[in-house]
Design an enzyme around this catalytic site. Structure first.
Site, PDB file in Angstrom:
ATOM      1  N   TRP A  74      20.184  28.256   2.491  1.00 37.63           N
ATOM      2  CA  TRP A  74      20.467  29.658   2.203  1.00 37.63           C
ATOM      3  C   TRP A  74      21.901  29.772   1.701  1.00 37.63           C
ATOM      4  O   TRP A  74      22.789  29.109   2.231  1.00 37.63           O
ATOM      5  CB  TRP A  74      20.270  30.479   3.478  1.00 37.63           C
ATOM      6  CG  TRP A  74      20.263  31.953   3.235  1.00 37.63           C
ATOM      7  CD1 TRP A  74      21.295  32.813   3.451  1.00 37.63           C
ATOM      8  CD2 TRP A  74      19.183  32.731   2.727  1.00 37.63           C
ATOM      9  NE1 TRP A  74      20.930  34.090   3.115  1.00 37.63           N
ATOM     10  CE2 TRP A  74      19.612  34.067   2.655  1.00 37.63           C
ATOM     11  CE3 TRP A  74      17.881  32.425   2.312  1.00 37.63           C
ATOM     12  CZ2 TRP A  74      18.813  35.099   2.202  1.00 37.63           C
ATOM     13  CZ3 TRP A  74      17.089  33.461   1.858  1.00 37.63           C
ATOM     14  CH2 TRP A  74      17.551  34.773   1.813  1.00 37.63           C
ATOM     15  N   ARG A 109      36.482  30.169   0.179  1.00 38.28           N
ATOM     16  CA  ARG A 109      36.544  29.169   1.244  1.00 38.28           C
ATOM     17  C   ARG A 109      35.615  27.983   0.981  1.00 38.28           C
ATOM     18  O   ARG A 109      35.457  27.108   1.818  1.00 38.28           O
ATOM     19  CB  ARG A 109      36.200  29.825   2.585  1.00 38.28           C
ATOM     20  CG  ARG A 109      37.317  30.751   3.056  1.00 38.28           C
ATOM     21  CD  ARG A 109      36.830  31.795   4.048  1.00 38.28           C
ATOM     22  NE  ARG A 109      37.934  32.622   4.519  1.00 38.28           N
ATOM     23  CZ  ARG A 109      38.467  33.637   3.831  1.00 38.28           C
ATOM     24  NH1 ARG A 109      37.990  33.954   2.644  1.00 38.28           N
ATOM     25  NH2 ARG A 109      39.471  34.338   4.319  1.00 38.28           N
ATOM     26  N   VAL A 142      27.007  32.557   6.237  1.00 36.29           N
ATOM     27  CA  VAL A 142      26.377  33.820   6.598  1.00 36.29           C
ATOM     28  C   VAL A 142      27.305  34.926   6.097  1.00 36.29           C
ATOM     29  O   VAL A 142      28.475  34.972   6.466  1.00 36.29           O
ATOM     30  CB  VAL A 142      26.179  33.933   8.131  1.00 36.29           C
ATOM     31  CG1 VAL A 142      25.416  35.205   8.467  1.00 36.29           C
ATOM     32  CG2 VAL A 142      25.470  32.708   8.681  1.00 36.29           C
ATOM     33  N   HIS A 178      22.049  41.724  11.802  1.00 36.72           N
ATOM     34  CA  HIS A 178      21.524  40.370  11.680  1.00 36.72           C
ATOM     35  C   HIS A 178      22.655  39.331  11.649  1.00 36.72           C
ATOM     36  O   HIS A 178      22.582  38.288  12.291  1.00 36.72           O
ATOM     37  CB  HIS A 178      20.668  40.273  10.407  1.00 36.72           C
ATOM     38  CG  HIS A 178      20.066  38.941  10.158  1.00 36.72           C
ATOM     39  ND1 HIS A 178      18.991  38.463  10.869  1.00 36.72           N
ATOM     40  CD2 HIS A 178      20.376  37.986   9.256  1.00 36.72           C
ATOM     41  CE1 HIS A 178      18.662  37.263  10.428  1.00 36.72           C
ATOM     42  NE2 HIS A 178      19.498  36.952   9.444  1.00 36.72           N
ATOM     43  N   GLU A 208      23.941  44.747   5.667  1.00 36.85           N
ATOM     44  CA  GLU A 208      23.905  46.119   6.141  1.00 36.85           C
ATOM     45  C   GLU A 208      23.415  46.252   7.576  1.00 36.85           C
ATOM     46  O   GLU A 208      23.467  47.330   8.147  1.00 36.85           O
ATOM     47  CB  GLU A 208      23.012  46.945   5.214  1.00 36.85           C
ATOM     48  CG  GLU A 208      23.540  47.037   3.801  1.00 36.85           C
ATOM     49  CD  GLU A 208      22.604  47.787   2.877  1.00 36.85           C
ATOM     50  OE1 GLU A 208      21.583  48.324   3.344  1.00 36.85           O
ATOM     51  OE2 GLU A 208      22.901  47.851   1.684  1.00 36.85           O
TER      52      GLU A 208
END
Length: 164
Positions: free
Chosen positions: A31, A136, A90, A97, A94
């Site tokens: 992801w 990063r 990650v 999560h 909104e």
């Protein structure tokens, strides 16, 4: 902000032991692949730069950052690795999560490290924006993958030194 003008991947003032005697696992989340691939390249190249042998670096992909814990656990259960570097990203959305995933991954990786008495490195970016992640992952703040690799080398060396 402490990192506003700082490259966090500058290790010019610290001694890094040779990575040659160690075996490393790298678990990479798929992801946010553009970011995690950059983190992986930083980690892999840094391990090689510090003497790790390519045949002693084992890379595995998992679907997302949440699965990094399972990936690290499976690797340590089935191998003789000296350290595992977990790389993910990650980005705040909104919903809450983000909070649940970040907390679960941090706690999970800590638990795996304790379970196996092996270094499990938290190379997970937890950013507010895509730009912060890019900064990063090879941008103006360095590459968290490089930081993960250097941390893994130092911790493998520490474990060897103390455990004989």
């Amino acid at each position: 902000m402490a990192t506003h003008l700082k490259n966090l991947s500058d290790f010019s003032e610290t001694e890094i032991p040779s990575a040659a005697p160690y075996q490393f696992g790298i678990v990479v989340a798929e992801w946010n692949a553009g970011i995690t691939n950059a983190l992986y390249q930083g980690a892999y190249e840094s391990l090689l730069e510090h003497g790790a042998l390519a045949q002693n670096i084992f890379t595995y992909q998992v679907p997302g950052s949440f699965e990094l814990t399972s990936g690290a656990d499976i690797l340590l259960k089935n191998s003789k690795l000296d350290a595992v570097i977990c790389l993910g990203c990650v980005i705040q959305g909104e919903t809450r999560h983000f909070d649940f995933i970040c907390n679960a991954v941090a706690n999970g990786l800590s638990n795996v490290a304790i379970k196996y008495s092996k270094p499990v490195i938290f190379g997970v970016l937890t950013t507010d924006t895509q730009q912060q992640a890019a900064d990063r992952a090879g941008g103006k703040h360095g590459n968290k993958g490089i930081e993960g690799a250097v941390t893994a080398i130092k911790m493998a060396y520490l474990a060897e030194t103390l455990n004989g």
